[in-house]
Design a protein around this motif. Structure first.
Motif: not given
Length: 81
Positions: A15-39
């Motif tokens: 969150x913030x102005x301007x948007x702060x972020x990055x393009x992730x090439x190391x994004x993985x779904x860890x668990x579906x319920x509840x949604x849990x991801x890793x980057x």
């Protein structure tokens, strides 16, 4: 949604102005319920301070037509506040 994520490009933003972020090439779904991801993000990355300080982050799964967004967020320092 996470079940269908195979090799999509994602942008992680804090969150913030301007948007702060990055393009992730190391994004993985860890668990579906509840949604849990890793980057992974190096502490030397320009987005690190904002992401590390954030209570939450947003994951934006991009489509082919959003290549420009992926390239913009992959530029170091582009979105550093």
């Amino acid at each position: 949604m996470l079940r269908r994520h195979a090799a999509a490009v994602v942008v992680i933003t804090a969150p913030g102005e301007p948007a702060t972020g990055f393009t992730a090439t190391s994004f993985t779904s860890v668990f579906l319920d509840p949604p849990l991801v890793s980057f992974c993000l190096a502490e030397s990355a320009s987005a690190w301070p904002a992401v590390e300080a954030a209570d939450t982050v947003a994951v934006h799964v991009l489509g082919q037509e959003q290549e420009r967004v992926a390239r913009t967020f992959s530029t170091s320092g582009q979105w550093h506040p």
